[in-house]
Design a protein around this motif. Structure first.
Motif, PDB file in Angstrom:
ATOM      1  N   SER A 250       0.519   6.170  -8.966  1.00 36.78           N
ATOM      2  CA  SER A 250      -0.658   5.708  -9.337  1.00 36.78           C
ATOM      3  C   SER A 250      -1.697   6.197 -10.682  1.00 36.78           C
ATOM      4  CB  SER A 250      -1.684   6.486  -8.237  1.00 36.78           C
ATOM      5  OG  SER A 250      -1.104   5.853  -6.880  1.00 36.78           O
TER       6      SER A 250
ATOM      7  N   SER B 149       7.797  12.435  -3.233  1.00 43.84           N
ATOM      8  CA  SER B 149       7.333  10.824  -2.963  1.00 43.84           C
ATOM      9  C   SER B 149       6.061  10.873  -2.509  1.00 43.84           C
ATOM     10  CB  SER B 149       8.507  10.176  -2.027  1.00 43.84           C
ATOM     11  OG  SER B 149       8.089   9.030  -1.731  1.00 43.84           O
ATOM     12  N   GLY B 150       5.303   9.660  -3.019  1.00 36.57           N
ATOM     13  CA  GLY B 150       4.034   9.608  -2.136  1.00 36.57           C
ATOM     14  C   GLY B 150       2.838  10.583  -2.837  1.00 36.57           C
TER      15      GLY B 150
ATOM     16  N   LYS C 230       2.381   9.873  -8.199  1.00 29.64           N
ATOM     17  CA  LYS C 230       2.694   9.590  -9.768  1.00 29.64           C
ATOM     18  C   LYS C 230       2.546   8.192 -10.395  1.00 29.64           C
ATOM     19  CE  LYS C 230       6.965  11.012  -8.441  1.00 29.64           C
ATOM     20  NZ  LYS C 230       6.603  11.116  -6.795  1.00 29.64           N
TER      21      LYS C 230
ATOM     22  N   GLN D 299       0.861  -1.314  -0.045  1.00 30.36           N
ATOM     23  CA  GLN D 299       0.071   0.092   0.100  1.00 30.36           C
ATOM     24  C   GLN D 299       0.974   1.393  -0.026  1.00 30.36           C
ATOM     25  OE1 GLN D 299      -2.127  -1.566   3.500  1.00 30.36           O
ATOM     26  NE2 GLN D 299      -4.036  -0.858   2.449  1.00 30.36           N
TER      27      GLN D 299
ATOM     28  N   SER E  43       3.776   3.856  -1.611  1.00 31.65           N
ATOM     29  CA  SER E  43       4.414   4.200  -2.942  1.00 31.65           C
ATOM     30  C   SER E  43       6.083   3.809  -2.844  1.00 31.65           C
ATOM     31  CB  SER E  43       4.233   5.728  -2.794  1.00 31.65           C
ATOM     32  OG  SER E  43       5.393   6.462  -2.330  1.00 31.65           O
TER      33      SER E  43
ATOM     34  N   GLY F 288       8.879   5.271  -3.044  1.00 35.35           N
ATOM     35  CA  GLY F 288       9.612   6.009  -1.924  1.00 35.35           C
ATOM     36  C   GLY F 288       9.287   5.945  -0.527  1.00 35.35           C
TER      37      GLY F 288
HETATM   38  N1  LIG Z   1      -2.592  -0.037  -4.111  1.00 33.69           N
HETATM   39  C1  LIG Z   1      -2.664   0.862  -3.215  1.00 33.69           C
HETATM   40  N2  LIG Z   1      -3.272   0.474  -1.862  1.00 33.69           N
HETATM   41  C2  LIG Z   1      -3.361   1.584  -1.017  1.00 33.69           C
HETATM   42  N3  LIG Z   1      -2.736   2.843  -1.080  1.00 33.69           N
HETATM   43  C3  LIG Z   1      -1.980   2.960  -2.348  1.00 33.69           C
HETATM   44  C4  LIG Z   1      -1.810   1.952  -3.074  1.00 33.69           C
HETATM   45  N4  LIG Z   1      -0.882   2.445  -4.262  1.00 33.69           N
HETATM   46  C5  LIG Z   1      -0.672   3.639  -3.713  1.00 33.69           C
HETATM   47  N5  LIG Z   1      -1.151   4.057  -2.656  1.00 33.69           N
HETATM   48  C6  LIG Z   1      -1.195   5.354  -1.943  1.00 33.69           C
HETATM   49  O1  LIG Z   1      -1.236   6.262  -2.748  1.00 33.69           O
HETATM   50  C7  LIG Z   1      -0.383   7.380  -2.668  1.00 33.69           C
HETATM   51  C8  LIG Z   1       0.478   7.737  -3.954  1.00 33.69           C
HETATM   52  O2  LIG Z   1       1.240   6.816  -4.231  1.00 33.69           O
HETATM   53  P1  LIG Z   1       2.050   6.655  -5.252  1.00 33.69           P
HETATM   54  O3  LIG Z   1       2.471   5.098  -5.432  1.00 33.69           O
HETATM   55  O4  LIG Z   1       1.036   6.857  -6.763  1.00 33.69           O
HETATM   56  O5  LIG Z   1       3.034   7.702  -5.312  1.00 33.69           O
HETATM   57  P2  LIG Z   1       4.349   8.249  -5.991  1.00 33.69           P
HETATM   58  O6  LIG Z   1       4.164   9.739  -6.405  1.00 33.69           O
HETATM   59  O7  LIG Z   1       4.715   7.273  -7.250  1.00 33.69           O
HETATM   60  O8  LIG Z   1       5.584   8.236  -4.918  1.00 33.69           O
HETATM   61  P3  LIG Z   1       6.976   7.769  -5.194  1.00 33.69           P
HETATM   62  O9  LIG Z   1       7.732   8.980  -5.664  1.00 33.69           O
HETATM   63  O10 LIG Z   1       7.503   7.469  -3.666  1.00 33.69           O
HETATM   64  O11 LIG Z   1       6.988   6.492  -5.793  1.00 33.69           O
HETATM   65  C9  LIG Z   1       0.503   6.859  -1.281  1.00 33.69           C
HETATM   66  O12 LIG Z   1      -0.127   7.480  -0.088  1.00 33.69           O
HETATM   67  C10 LIG Z   1       0.510   5.281  -1.340  1.00 33.69           C
HETATM   68  O13 LIG Z   1       0.463   4.917  -0.145  1.00 33.69           O
END
Ligand SMILES: Nc1ncnc2c1ncn2[C@@H]1O[C@H](COP(=O)(O)OP(=O)(O)OP(=O)(O)O)[C@@H](O)[C@H]1O
Ligand SMILES: Nc1ncnc2c1ncn2[C@@H]1O[C@H](COP(=O)(O)OP(=O)(O)OP(=O)(O)O)[C@@H](O)[C@H]1O
Ligand SMILES: [Mg+2]
Ligand SMILES: [Mg+2]
Lengths: 340, 331
Positions: free
Chosen positions: B65, B59-60, B63, A157, A159, A161
Motif C-alpha cells: 500500500s 505480511s499485511g 508495504k 482487499q 495483501s 501474503g
Molecule cells: N484495496 C484494498 N482494499 C482494502 N484493504 C486493503 C486494500 N489493499 C490493502 N488492504 C489492506 O491493507 C493492509 C496492508 O496491505 P498491504 O498489501 O499493503 O500489505 P503488505 O505489507 O504488502 O503485505 P504482504 O507482505 O502480505 O504483501 C492489509 O490489511 C490489507 O488487507
C-alpha cells in the motif's frame, strides 16, 4: 498396474506438450515419481522447468493448449488420466487439495472468503454456526488477524501474503488426503512462514496427510520434505531424501543451485557472492537431443551432447540423471556432512 | 553508502492511507463508528539517489500500500510525496507523464498487472513507443534485449501472459518496468517466485543498472538473505509505520528495535537436521483495523514497560544513519 499399499500417488513417464503459435513445447518429458502415504515430497527447480504443470496435470487442471501425450497418474488404485470429468470433480478438493501458486487467479473474486470456506464445507453435516467456528479457527491458524471481520472481505482487499494464506485456509477446509502446495510461502515473511510450515507439518503428522510441495526455498525444503526431486527442462534430474540431497548433490544443476544461495552474517561457511548458473533454460520447442543441461554444464563431454543420460541409482534411493555424476563425488551442498 | 552521493530523490512526508471497511446496516443503525484498515499510518522517509533501500516487515503491515501510494496509484489520505524537488500532487500533465515513466513499479502480483489479451512482445512494444524510448525500427531489437535480460527466450515474445509459469510472469513484470529507463524503481517482492539462480541473475541486473544508469531502488522483500545481499539501507515496517531505519550493516549486526531483533533471530537455517522451530513472535498479530494504543508493538514486545502501552514513541536517532521507534532509545 497396481500401486503399492504405502503409495498414495504414482506418476509414471508423464509427457505433456503445449502448442503455442504453431510451435510444440515439450514441457514434461517423462516424469516419474511416487509419493508415500504421510510423506512430504518436494519439487525444486529453475523457474519454468515444469513444476506447476506437473501438479496441474495430476488434477487435470490444464490450459486448453496442453496435451498429455504419454504416461499414467495413479491416485491410490485410480488412474486419474482415465477418469471422467464428473468423477474427477469428486477427487478435486476433497481427496486432493491444491494450493495454487497464484491465488488471485485461483480464488473467486466475487465471493467473500467466508463463502469460499463454507463452500469447501458443503458436504459436512455442520450447522452454519459450526461452519463459522471452523472458518474463524482456520483463519486464525493461518495467522489472519481479526478473522470475524476479515471473512467478510474479498480477495482484492487482502495483501499479497494474506491472499496466499486465504488460499491455504480454503484448501485445508476441504480436508484433503493429498495436499499439493505450489509455492505456498513465497509471499510470507519468516515469522508467518514459520507458522505455515508448522501448520502443514502438523496436518501431515497428526492427520496423515501426504504433501507434494513445490518451492524454490531450500530452507523450506529442509524443514518440510522427506524426499526431494530436482527438475530441469521437463525432466527430473535428481531425486533423493532431503539430507542426502543437501549433503551430497550429484547432479551439476543441483550443485549449482546450492552454490547460488547467499550467506548471512552469522553463516561463516556460506559464499559471499550469489552465483547464478550461467546461461538459460533451453527452449522447450528445441530441446537438445542429449542432456538438457549440457549447454550450462561445467562437466560436459561429447557424450552429453549425443545421449540423454538415464536416471541412475547411485546409492539406495538416490537417483541422478548425469553421465558424469561420479565427478561430483566428495562435493557437499548446503550442509557439510563429514560427521556423517 | 559512503561512496554514494546523498541527494534526496524522493521525500515522503507524513503519508497516510487507509481503506474503509464496509459497514453493515446494523453498524449504521447502532451508530457504530466506521472503521478502516490503516495500511499506511504516518510514514516519513527520504530515499537517496542511487541507493537501494529495502523495506521489510510482516505480511499485511502495509508495504505494498505504501509503495502504491508513493507512485500515486492510491491517492494518499494526507501527506506529501516530493519527487526530484516537485510535489507529485501538483505536477501538470506533461511533467506527470515524465514522472510516471521515471517511477516504475514491479508489482507483487504480476499476473493481474498484465493485460491477458496482449502478447508480451506487443505489450513491450507499446510501452517503448508510448514513452518514446526507441523508434519503431529499433523496437524489435530492444524487446529481444529486454527478454534476454530477464532470461527469457526471445521466441516467447509471441506468447500471452497465461502461457507462462509463475516465475516467468514475474520476470515479464521486471522487463516491462525496466523497458522505459526508470530513475526510481519499486520492486515489490520482485524475485519472490524465482529460484535462487535466477534470483541471483536479476539481482546482478539491478546492481549493474544502478551502476550504469544511477537507478534508485525501493526493494520490498520478506527474504532477509536477499535484502542483506542487495540493500544499502533497510527500513523495518510494523503496522503501517517505520519503526527502524539504518544501514544494512547496522540493522543486521546491531538491530535496535525488539521487533527487528526477533525478525533476525527467526531466520531459518537451511540444514534439514535443524527442523526445530525458530522462535516466533509471542502473542497475536494485532490488526491494522485496531492499532494498539501507545507503542504499536507493545502487545507482543518482550520488554514492554507500563508506559509503552500508553505513549507512542517518537522516531529517535540512535547513531548516525540509524534510528528507531522505541522508548528505550529516548535521547
Ligand atoms: N484495496 C484494498 N482494499 C482494502 N484493504 C486493503 C486494500 N489493499 C490493502 N488492504 C489492506 O491493507 C493492509 C496492508 O496491505 P498491504 O498489501 O499493503 O500489505 P503488505 O505489507 O504488502 O503485505 P504482504 O507482505 O502480505 O504483501 C492489509 O490489511 C490489507 O488487507
Ligand atoms: N499454457 C501454456 N502455453 C504454453 N506454454 C506454457 C503454458 N503454461 C506453461 N508453459 C510453459 O511450460 C513451462 C513449464 O511451466 P510451469 O508453470 O510448469 O513452470 P514452473 O516450474 O512451475 O515455473 P515457476 O517456478 O516459474 O512457477 C514454462 O517454460 C512455461 O513457459
Ligand atoms: Mg510454477
Ligand atoms: Mg505486499
Amino acid at each position: 498396474m497396481n500401486t503399492a499399499k504405502d503409495t498414495i500417488l504414482k506418476v509414471d513417464n508423464l509427457k505433456l506438450q503445449f502448442s503455442s503459435n504453431g510451435q510444440t513445447l515439450n514441457a514434461l518429458n517423462g516424469i516419474s515419481f511416487s509419493i508415500r502415504r504421510g510423506e512430504t515430497f518436494g519439487f525444486v527447480g529453475e523457474s519454468g522447468c515444469g513444476k506447476s504443470t506437473t501438479s496441474r496435470a495430476i488434477l487435470r487442471l490444464l490450459a486448453d493448449n496442453a496435451k498429455i501425450t504419454d504416461g499414467t497418474i495413479y491416485y491410490n488404485e485410480t488412474d486419474l488420466l482415465k477418469l471422467s470429468e464428473k468423477d474427477l470433480r469428486k477427487i478435486r478438493g476433497k481427496e486432493i487439495g491444491m494450493i495454487f501458486q497464484d491465488p488471485m487467479t485461483a480464488l473467486n473474486p466475487v465471493l467473500t472468503i467466508r463463502k469460499q470456506i463454507f463452500e469447501q464445507l458443503r458436504d459436512t453435516k455442520l450447522s452454519s454456526k459450526e461452519k463459522e467456528i471452523v472458518a474463524i479457527e482456520i483463519m486464525n491458524k493461518v495467522g489472519i488477524p481479526l478473522p470475524e471481520k476479515r471473512l467478510n472481505e474479498y480477495i482484492f482487499q487482502y495483501s499479497g501474503g494474506m491472499r496466499q494464506r486465504a488460499m491455504i485456509a480454503i484448501t485445508l477446509a476441504g480436508n484433503p488426503k493429498l495436499l499439493i502446495a505450489d509455492e505456498p510461502t513465497t509471499a510470507l515473511d519468516v515469522t508467518i512462514q514459520d507458522q505455515i510450515i508448522k501448520l502443514l507439518n502438523h496436518v501431515k503428522e497428526d492427520f496423515g496427510v501426504s504433501i507434494l510441495l513445490i518451492t524454490h526455498d531450500l530452507g523450506v525444503v529442509g524443514r518440510m520434505c522427506d524426499r526431494v526431486a530436482v527438475m530441469y527442462a521437463g525432466y527430473i534430474v535428481e531425486m533423493a531424501d532431503t539430507y542426502t540431497l543437501f549433503s551430497a548433490p550429484r547432479h551439476p544443476y543441483t550443485k549449482g543451485l546450492m552454490d547460488a544461495l547467499p550467506k548471512l552474517p552469522q553463516e561463516q561457511t556460506r559464499n559471499e557472492e550469489m552465483k547464478p548458473i550461467p546461461g538459460a533454460l533451453p527452449s522447450l520447442s528445441d530441446l537438445p537431443q542429449g542432456c538438457p543441461f549440457v549447454s550450462r554444464c561445467q562437466l560436459h563431454q561429447t557424450l552429453c551432447q549425443d545421449q540423454l543420460p538415464t536416471m541412475q541409482e547411485i546409492s539406495p534411493g538416490h537417483f541422478a540423471r548425469c553421465h558424469y555424476f561420479h565427478k561430483l563425488e566428495g562435493c557437499t551442498g548446503l550442509i557439510n556432512c563429514t560427521k556423517g | 553508502m559512503s561512496d554514494k552521493a546523498q541527494n534526496i530523490l524522493i521525500k515522503i512526508q507524513n503519508l497516510h492511507k487507509s481503506f474503509p471497511l464496509s459497514r453493515s446496516l446494523t453498524d449504521f443503525v447502532l451508530r457504530r463508528p466506521s472503521k478502516a484498515v490503516k495500511a499506511v499510518d504516518g510514514i516519513s522517509l527520504d530515499i537517496f539517489e542511487n541507493e537501494t533501500l529495502a523495506l521489510v516487515g510482516e505480511s499485511g503491515c502495509g508495504k505494498s500500500s505504501f509503495a502504491r501510494t508513493i507512485i500515486n496509484l492510491y491517492k494518499p489520505d494526507s501527506g506529501d510525496i516530493i519527487f526530484k524537488g516537485n510535489n507529485l500532487a501538483s505536477l501538470d500533465k506533461a511533467n506527470l507523464k515524465t514522472a510516471k515513466r521515471e517511477c516504475q513499479m514491479i508489482f507483487q502480483d504480476p499476473y493481474s498487472s498484465l493485460n491477458p489479451r496482449m502478447s508480451i512482445g506487443d505489450m513491450l512494444h507499446e510501452e517503448l513507443l508510448y514513452h518514446h524510448i526507441c523508434s519503431k525500427k529499433e523496437a524489435q531489437t530492444k524487446i529481444n534485449e529486454l527478454l534476454d535480460m530477464v532470461n527469457l527466450n526471445k521466441d516467447t515474445a509471441e506468447r500471452f501472459p497465461s502461457e507462462f509459469s509463475g516465475g516467468q510472469r514475474q520476470r515479464i513484470g521486471i522487463a516491462r518496468a525496466l523497458a522505459v529507463n526508470p530513475k526510481f524503481l519499486i520492486a515489490d517482492e520482485a524475485v519472490s517466485a524465482l529460484d535462487i539462480s535466477i534470483q541471483a541473475q536479476i539481482l546482478h541486473l539491478l546492481q549493474s543498472l544502478q551502476r550504469s544508469h544511477g537507478l534508485t531502488i525501493l526493494f520490498i522483500s520478506h527474504d532477509l538473505r536477499v535484502v542483506h545481499y542487495i540493500a544499502d539501507r533497510v527500513a523495518v515496517m510494523y503496522l503501517g509505520k517505520i519503526i527502524e531505519l539504518g544501514t544494512t550493516d547496522q540493522v543486521y549486526t546491531s538491530p535496535l528495535h525488539p521487533y527487528t531483533k526477533i525478525l533476525l533471530d527467526s531466520l531459518p537455517s537451511v540444514d534439514p537436521r535443524k527442523k526445530s522451530s525458530v522462535p516466533a513472535i509471542e502473542g497475536n498479530l494485532p490488526s491494522p483495523i485496531d492499532i494498539p494504543p501507545g507503542c504499536r508493538f507493545s502487545t507482543r514486545c518482550p520488554n514492554a514497560k507500563p508506559h509503552c502501552f500508553n505513549d507512542e514513541p517518537g522516531f529517535y536517532k540512535v547513531n548516525d544513519d540509524h534510528s528507531c521507534a522505541c522508548h528505550e532509545y529516548i535521547a
